[in-house]
Design a protein around this motif. Structure first.
Motif, PDB file in Angstrom:
ATOM      1  N   ASP A 123      45.162  38.921  24.363  1.00  0.00           N
ATOM      2  CA  ASP A 123      44.106  37.978  24.753  1.00  0.00           C
ATOM      3  C   ASP A 123      43.115  38.676  25.683  1.00  0.00           C
ATOM      4  O   ASP A 123      43.462  39.053  26.804  1.00  0.00           O
ATOM      5  N   ILE A 124      41.865  38.824  25.233  1.00  0.00           N
ATOM      6  CA  ILE A 124      40.874  39.566  26.020  1.00  0.00           C
ATOM      7  C   ILE A 124      40.365  38.783  27.211  1.00  0.00           C
ATOM      8  O   ILE A 124      39.670  39.346  28.076  1.00  0.00           O
ATOM      9  N   THR A 125      40.698  37.493  27.306  1.00  0.00           N
ATOM     10  CA  THR A 125      40.305  36.730  28.502  1.00  0.00           C
ATOM     11  C   THR A 125      41.312  36.916  29.633  1.00  0.00           C
ATOM     12  O   THR A 125      41.036  36.539  30.777  1.00  0.00           O
ATOM     13  N   SER A 126      42.470  37.498  29.332  1.00  0.00           N
ATOM     14  CA  SER A 126      43.495  37.740  30.361  1.00  0.00           C
ATOM     15  C   SER A 126      43.280  39.115  30.992  1.00  0.00           C
ATOM     16  O   SER A 126      44.133  40.006  30.930  1.00  0.00           O
ATOM     17  N   SER A 127      42.124  39.265  31.596  1.00  0.00           N
ATOM     18  CA  SER A 127      41.694  40.551  32.164  1.00  0.00           C
ATOM     19  C   SER A 127      41.407  40.386  33.652  1.00  0.00           C
ATOM     20  O   SER A 127      40.508  39.632  34.034  1.00  0.00           O
ATOM     21  N   ILE A 128      42.156  41.068  34.482  1.00  0.00           N
ATOM     22  CA  ILE A 128      41.975  40.984  35.934  1.00  0.00           C
ATOM     23  C   ILE A 128      40.563  41.367  36.378  1.00  0.00           C
ATOM     24  O   ILE A 128      39.972  40.700  37.240  1.00  0.00           O
ATOM     25  N   PRO A 129      39.952  42.432  35.826  1.00  0.00           N
ATOM     26  CA  PRO A 129      38.610  42.804  36.286  1.00  0.00           C
ATOM     27  C   PRO A 129      37.565  41.698  36.140  1.00  0.00           C
ATOM     28  O   PRO A 129      36.567  41.690  36.877  1.00  0.00           O
ATOM     29  N   LEU A 130      37.760  40.750  35.233  1.00  0.00           N
ATOM     30  CA  LEU A 130      36.805  39.657  35.060  1.00  0.00           C
ATOM     31  C   LEU A 130      36.648  38.837  36.335  1.00  0.00           C
ATOM     32  O   LEU A 130      35.620  38.199  36.545  1.00  0.00           O
ATOM     33  N   TYR A 131      37.665  38.865  37.205  1.00  0.00           N
ATOM     34  CA  TYR A 131      37.673  38.007  38.384  1.00  0.00           C
ATOM     35  C   TYR A 131      37.660  38.797  39.693  1.00  0.00           C
ATOM     36  O   TYR A 131      37.827  38.221  40.770  1.00  0.00           O
ATOM     37  N   TYR A 132      37.428  40.090  39.590  1.00  0.00           N
ATOM     38  CA  TYR A 132      37.577  40.948  40.773  1.00  0.00           C
ATOM     39  C   TYR A 132      36.596  40.597  41.884  1.00  0.00           C
ATOM     40  O   TYR A 132      36.915  40.743  43.070  1.00  0.00           O
ATOM     41  N   GLU A 133      35.425  40.138  41.562  1.00  0.00           N
ATOM     42  CA  GLU A 133      34.414  39.902  42.594  1.00  0.00           C
ATOM     43  C   GLU A 133      34.456  38.481  43.161  1.00  0.00           C
ATOM     44  O   GLU A 133      33.659  38.148  44.027  1.00  0.00           O
ATOM     45  N   GLN A 134      35.390  37.661  42.694  1.00  0.00           N
ATOM     46  CA  GLN A 134      35.503  36.293  43.187  1.00  0.00           C
ATOM     47  C   GLN A 134      36.682  36.151  44.142  1.00  0.00           C
ATOM     48  O   GLN A 134      37.597  36.976  44.160  1.00  0.00           O
ATOM     49  N   VAL A 135      36.645  35.080  44.927  1.00  0.00           N
ATOM     50  CA  VAL A 135      37.759  34.801  45.831  1.00  0.00           C
ATOM     51  C   VAL A 135      39.040  34.638  45.023  1.00  0.00           C
ATOM     52  O   VAL A 135      40.027  35.345  45.232  1.00  0.00           O
ATOM     53  N   CYS A 136      39.033  33.685  44.076  1.00  0.00           N
ATOM     54  CA  CYS A 136      40.187  33.489  43.194  1.00  0.00           C
ATOM     55  C   CYS A 136      39.721  32.709  41.974  1.00  0.00           C
ATOM     56  O   CYS A 136      40.087  31.550  41.769  1.00  0.00           O
ATOM     57  N   GLY A 137      38.907  33.356  41.151  1.00  0.00           N
ATOM     58  CA  GLY A 137      38.232  32.693  40.057  1.00  0.00           C
ATOM     59  C   GLY A 137      39.124  32.206  38.944  1.00  0.00           C
ATOM     60  O   GLY A 137      38.662  31.439  38.085  1.00  0.00           O
ATOM     61  N   VAL A 138      40.401  32.617  38.929  1.00  0.00           N
ATOM     62  CA  VAL A 138      41.308  32.092  37.909  1.00  0.00           C
ATOM     63  C   VAL A 138      41.608  30.614  38.153  1.00  0.00           C
ATOM     64  O   VAL A 138      42.109  29.922  37.262  1.00  0.00           O
ATOM     65  N   LEU A 139      41.309  30.130  39.360  1.00  0.00           N
ATOM     66  CA  LEU A 139      41.403  28.702  39.675  1.00  0.00           C
ATOM     67  C   LEU A 139      39.994  28.139  39.608  1.00  0.00           C
ATOM     68  O   LEU A 139      39.215  28.274  40.552  1.00  0.00           O
ATOM     69  N   ASN A 140      39.640  27.535  38.485  1.00  0.00           N
ATOM     70  CA  ASN A 140      38.235  27.157  38.271  1.00  0.00           C
ATOM     71  C   ASN A 140      38.024  25.674  37.993  1.00  0.00           C
ATOM     72  O   ASN A 140      37.012  25.277  37.432  1.00  0.00           O
ATOM     73  N   GLY A 141      38.975  24.836  38.396  1.00  0.00           N
ATOM     74  CA  GLY A 141      38.775  23.397  38.304  1.00  0.00           C
ATOM     75  C   GLY A 141      37.729  22.934  39.307  1.00  0.00           C
ATOM     76  O   GLY A 141      37.381  23.658  40.248  1.00  0.00           O
ATOM     77  N   ASP A 142      37.228  21.721  39.124  1.00  0.00           N
ATOM     78  CA  ASP A 142      36.166  21.204  39.995  1.00  0.00           C
ATOM     79  C   ASP A 142      36.615  21.181  41.457  1.00  0.00           C
ATOM     80  O   ASP A 142      35.859  21.612  42.348  1.00  0.00           O
ATOM     81  N   GLN A 143      37.803  20.676  41.726  1.00  0.00           N
ATOM     82  CA  GLN A 143      38.286  20.618  43.109  1.00  0.00           C
ATOM     83  C   GLN A 143      38.529  22.017  43.666  1.00  0.00           C
ATOM     84  O   GLN A 143      38.284  22.269  44.855  1.00  0.00           O
ATOM     85  N   GLN A 144      39.008  22.913  42.829  1.00  0.00           N
ATOM     86  CA  GLN A 144      39.256  24.283  43.275  1.00  0.00           C
ATOM     87  C   GLN A 144      37.956  25.000  43.607  1.00  0.00           C
ATOM     88  O   GLN A 144      37.857  25.715  44.605  1.00  0.00           O
TER      89      GLN A 144
END
Length: 365
Positions: free
Chosen positions: A199-220
């Motif tokens: 799965d090409i979306t399971s890539s750590i570098p995609l989120y490297y510049e964010q605080v914790c972008g894997v948590l992307n719900g509205d409340q998060q």
């Protein structure tokens, strides 16, 4: 007993990526990634924390350490609850209290959050200044860095957070050996270019510049998870333990030409690109790319090729490949092994020692 709202406690240390200033808009501290932590240094007889969390399915586990030694581990409560962290301490002595998130952020769980809102000391207790640490270190990885398998017997194979123990990983061990402040970014099953299943979306570098972008719900997002991470600079070491899942997912990306084909070239190219990104944010850091705790066959040579080409193109001599000893070689006794087929405590201990000695050799060279 006296209560202290967390945003009014001057002497706290936050380990791990966080929002600017450390406090969310509601004044609370949230711990995002695995092994992120809140620390206080106290002269007090007892210490409590008001903790709450939320999640859809996977509960969140915490560990508590006193002076670097773990004394308890528990599931975070969903409702705000006062939890005793330590009691009957010598109030004349300074004691370092650490609250560590043992569970990684669960990508796809739009409720996942861990919140600390206040601390409580006995009436005579006091918060003391925290002793500065010797260096700063960042870890980038996958399930190994998230601590999967460091709780539970070798026979346990269910994918549940009970078996995650980020406070016991090679990363936590190494940070303690180096007397370092630490930060981690890691996800089970994820890789450099793709995850264990390709799965090409399971890539750590995609989120490297964010605080914790894997948590992307509205409340998060409202609590800052997708904010650009601002606290860059000053990192002394960046340790990557990334590529194991790329190796597992390689066949699904392979065009039949193996390491010389599309999949192999993708890994080499992303190694180079990601090193550029890491270097941009960590200008003075020594970057060490490790592998081998779980044996892999294809990706290590591609990582080394990417590093070599990057160093030549960028004239950056502070990037180093480092192979670690594998669990199959190290773990002989049952107590050495981890659950879910992952490295156990002895392999993590040996990895921390190997990286520590390597860093010491760099310092002495």
């Amino acid at each position: 007993m006296k209560n202290y709202p967390i945003n009014q406690v001057k002497n706290i240390r936050l380990l791990g990526r966080n929002v600017a200033g450390g406090f969310c808009k509601d004044g609370a501290v949230r711990l995002f990634w695995a092994a992120s932590a809140l620390e206080v240094n106290v002269k007090a007889r007892e210490v409590w924390a008001e903790i709450s969390c939320n999640y859809d399915f996977h509960e969140i586990w915490l560990a508590v350490e006193v002076n670097g030694a773990q004394i308890t581990r528990f599931i975070a409560p969903k409702r705000p609850t006062w939890i005793c962290l330590a009691r009957n301490l010598n109030s004349e002595k300074e004691n370092l209290i650490s609250i560590i998130k043992d569970t990684q952020p669960m990508a796809g769980d739009q409720l996942h959050e861990l919140k600390i809102t206040a601390l409580r000391l006995d009436d005579g207790g006091d918060f003391c200044p925290l002793k500065p640490r010797s260096c700063k270190i960042e870890f980038i990885g996958d399930s190994i860095t998230s601590g999967e398998g460091l709780a539970g017997s070798p026979d346990e194979m269910d994918w549940i957070t009970q078996w995650f123990c980020a406070s016991k990983t090679y990363a936590a061990r190494l940070a303690k050996k180096l007397n370092a402040d630490w930060s981690t970014i890691s996800q089970c099953g994820w890789g450099l270019c793709w995850g264990w299943n390709g799965d090409i979306t399971s890539s750590i570098p995609l989120y490297y510049e964010q605080v914790c972008g894997v948590l992307n719900g509205d409340q998060q997002q409202a609590m800052g998870s997708c904010d650009i991470y601002e606290t860059w600079g000053g990192t002394d070491y960046v340790i990557l333990n990334l590529g194991t899942n790329d190796n597992s997912g390689f066949k699904s990306q392979d065009d039949g030409k193996g390491a010389d084909g599309v999949a192999g070239n993708a890994i080499v190219s992303e190694v180079k690109r990601f090193l550029c990104e890491i270097r941009r944010h960590n200008p003075k850091a020594k970057i060490i790319w490790t592998w081998g705790m779980i044996p892999v066959d294809i990706v290590p040579a591609l990582i080394q090729k990417g590093i070599k080409e990057y160093m030549k193109e960028k004239s950056d001599m502070n990037v180093f490949p480092l192979e670690l000893e594998g669990m199959d070689t190290i773990e002989k006794a049952e107590e050495d092994k981890g659950s879910r087929g992952h490295p156990g405590p002895l392999t993590h201990k040996k990895a921390a020692e190997r990286i520590y000695e390597f860093i010491k050799s760099l310092q002495n060279s």
